[in-house]
Design an enzyme around this catalytic site. Structure first.
Site, PDB file in Angstrom:
ATOM      1  N   TRP A 115       0.836  -1.205   0.000  1.00 12.87           N
ATOM      2  CA  TRP A 115       0.000   0.000   0.000  1.00 12.87           C
ATOM      3  C   TRP A 115       0.869   1.254   0.000  1.00 12.87           C
ATOM      4  O   TRP A 115       0.553   2.241  -0.654  1.00 12.87           O
ATOM      5  CB  TRP A 115      -0.909   0.003   1.234  1.00 12.87           C
ATOM      6  CG  TRP A 115      -1.760   1.238   1.363  1.00 12.87           C
ATOM      7  CD1 TRP A 115      -3.016   1.423   0.868  1.00 12.87           C
ATOM      8  CD2 TRP A 115      -1.413   2.459   2.024  1.00 12.87           C
ATOM      9  NE1 TRP A 115      -3.473   2.683   1.183  1.00 12.87           N
ATOM     10  CE2 TRP A 115      -2.512   3.342   1.885  1.00 12.87           C
ATOM     11  CE3 TRP A 115      -0.292   2.905   2.723  1.00 12.87           C
ATOM     12  CZ2 TRP A 115      -2.516   4.634   2.429  1.00 12.87           C
ATOM     13  CZ3 TRP A 115      -0.279   4.185   3.251  1.00 12.87           C
ATOM     14  CH2 TRP A 115      -1.387   5.026   3.102  1.00 12.87           C
ATOM     15  N   HIS A 116       1.979   1.193   0.720  1.00 10.27           N
ATOM     16  CA  HIS A 116       2.828   2.378   0.834  1.00 10.27           C
ATOM     17  C   HIS A 116       3.540   2.718  -0.470  1.00 10.27           C
ATOM     18  O   HIS A 116       3.837   3.896  -0.709  1.00 10.27           O
ATOM     19  CB  HIS A 116       3.862   2.184   1.950  1.00 10.27           C
ATOM     20  CG  HIS A 116       3.323   2.431   3.323  1.00 10.27           C
ATOM     21  ND1 HIS A 116       2.646   1.474   4.044  1.00 10.27           N
ATOM     22  CD2 HIS A 116       3.339   3.541   4.111  1.00 10.27           C
ATOM     23  CE1 HIS A 116       2.286   1.985   5.214  1.00 10.27           C
ATOM     24  NE2 HIS A 116       2.689   3.231   5.276  1.00 10.27           N
ATOM     25  N   GLY A 117       3.819   1.757  -1.274  1.00 14.45           N
ATOM     26  CA  GLY A 117       4.517   2.079  -2.512  1.00 14.45           C
ATOM     27  C   GLY A 117       4.641   0.892  -3.436  1.00 14.45           C
ATOM     28  O   GLY A 117       4.732  -0.255  -2.979  1.00 14.45           O
TER      29      GLY A 117
END
Length: 479
Positions: A321-323
């Protein structure tokens, strides 16, 4: 629109004054227009994605109430369209490159073309907020919202639109529909929290980025040993002040118009384990994954082995989700492995009451472990992350020279170091006080002759240290 921009310093006072000047029935429309304008200041065309995401959630939720037998199909439609949009803009090239690499490794003549895709700011945040609404309606936790404007404002509410906190509809929607009268205490408290957020972002986070973190991580070949340690620990503080500073500004903005957003950070570097760290860091995202991924998988109900597996799945997804890069996936995976190790250790050796010295030591160890994992988050590539981890101990056999070389390599100068030290000391004292009582409320209750010198000193640091020529974007805008 960035919070740390002159445009916002004009925009928000106008919204604040209009909100209380307009009659109650006009406020939702005004806030919705303001929120869309806030987002469209970046790239106007991407507001279409927010509108479409809201419309899908609105129609599917209404359909769930009208045709209960088809609620599973409607949920699938909402998830497919919203997650499909997120996948296309954020993950298409990542998975395409990964597939190409796998095909090349086994000599398959398959190639997925890379697309020139611009990632819409905040898409991960408002997509998750929209999905939480759809899932809550599906589970029967809330009734579907019949007023499209109210739901659209819930999805696009400008203080937390771009980087959270990710709010549940059961908390935010009723507040946006309620009439709020002007309250001096709310306005003053919100303004002070905004000022504190700006201080953390502009004074601490941006200065650390400009002076210590970016020069090292964007030119790793010129640094080794202690310099990498300093830059990595500086990034740990930078990302905390950057992201929690955004959350403080968002909460302060909302509070000034009578809306309470959830607390997103609770002094995470005071945590005494990585597990506890995630109960204090980005609380809204952790809560989202726990409620909509971890618990539906089985949570703690299916034994220790499956619990560890579910933690592994949840935090690997959180990393993704973060990257869209393997560095983020590995970052999430490593957090999961450490937390599983802590869980298994606590089962074998139940904890006992510990003294202040032991708690301090545990907090320091946790800080350095989390900082080491931040290497994968900050490094531009996997090879850069591995370079840092390989070179970080170079020269450590001679501790005095190790420290001296590190200071010589990255020192920003005596004066700026002193001011940065004072700023971080202020951060430490604020978070320490906040553990027992809201610090802003505490300071506001001090005698005038005490609190005003504090205010003056605070503003002086803000004016002296805020970068004058460089505006550093909020880190989480890229997610």
């Amino acid at each position: 629109m960035f919070f740390n921009s002159l445009r916002f310093l004009v925009f928000f006072p106008c919204v604040f004054l209009l909100y209380y000047a307009l009659p109650f029935r006009a406020r939702t429309c005004m806030l919705l227009i303001a929120s869309y304008y806030f987002y469209m200041c970046w790239r106007p065309e991407f507001v279409v994605l927010i509108v479409c995401s809201t419309l899908v959630a609105y129609l599917c939720a209404l359909g769930t109430a009208r045709w209960p037998a088809r609620r599973g199909v409607l949920l699938a439609v909402s998830l497919l369209l919203n997650l499909g949009c997120l996948f296309f803009f954020k993950y298409f090239n990542f998975f395409g490159q990964t597939l190409n690499a796998l095909c090349q490794a086994v000599s398959l003549p398959l190639s997925v073309p890379a697309l020139n895709i611009i990632l819409p700011v905040g898409i991960s945040f408002y997509t998750f907020q929209t999905l939480s609404y759809t899932l809550d309606v599906y589970r029967g936790d809330i009734e579907p919202e019949r007023n499209f404007a109210d739901l659209a404002l819930f999805v696009s509410f400008f203080p937390q639109l771009v980087a959270g906190p990710i709010e549940k509809s059961s908390n935010l929607l009723p507040q946006l529909k309620r009439e709020h009268r002007f309250c001096y205490e709310n306005a003053a408290w919100g303004a002070k929290l905004m000022a504190w957020g700006f201080f953390k972002k502009a004074v601490i986070a941006d200065q650390l980025a400009i002076l210590l973190v970016d020069p090292v991580y964007n030119n790793l070949g010129s640094y080794e040993g202690g310099a990498l340690v300093i830059a990595t620990c500086a990034f740990a503080i930078q990302i905390y002040c950057d992201f929690s500073g955004y959350s403080d500004i968002a909460r302060g903005c909302a509070k000034m118009i009578g809306v309470d957003l959830m607390v997103n950070f609770k002094a995470p570097y005071f945590a005494q384990s990585v597990t506890q760290f995630w109960k204090r860091w980005h609380i809204s995202l952790t809560s989202w994954f726990r409620e909509y991924v971890y618990i539906p998988l089985g949570g703690n109900r299916k034994g220790a082995a499956k619990k560890c597996l579910f933690v592994l799945i949840t935090f690997t997804l959180s990393g993704l989700w973060h990257g869209a890069a393997w560095t983020f996936v590995l970052w999430g995976l490593l957090h999961a492995l450490i937390m599983n190790g802590e869980f298994l250790w606590s089962r074998r050796f139940p904890g006992r009451k510990q003294g202040p010295a032991v708690r301090l030591l545990r907090s320091l160890v946790t800080f350095f472990v989390v900082s080491a994992l931040w290497v994968f988050f900050r490094a531009n590539t996997m090879s850069d992350a591995l370079y840092v981890l390989r070179r970080v101990t170079w020269g450590v056999g001679d501790p005095l020279q190790y420290v001296a070389r590190a200071v010589e390599a990255v020192s920003p100068g005596l004066i700026i170091t002193v001011f940065l030290g004072l700023s971080m000391l202020l951060l430490l004292l604020f978070d320490l006080a906040n553990e027992k009582q809201d610090t802003i409320t505490l300071v506001s209750g001090w005698p005038v002759w005490v609190r005003w010198p504090v205010y003056v000193g605070f503003v002086t640091l803000l004016v002296l240290l805020i970068p004058k020529e460089v505006s550093v974007p909020f880190i989480y805008f890229q997610f």
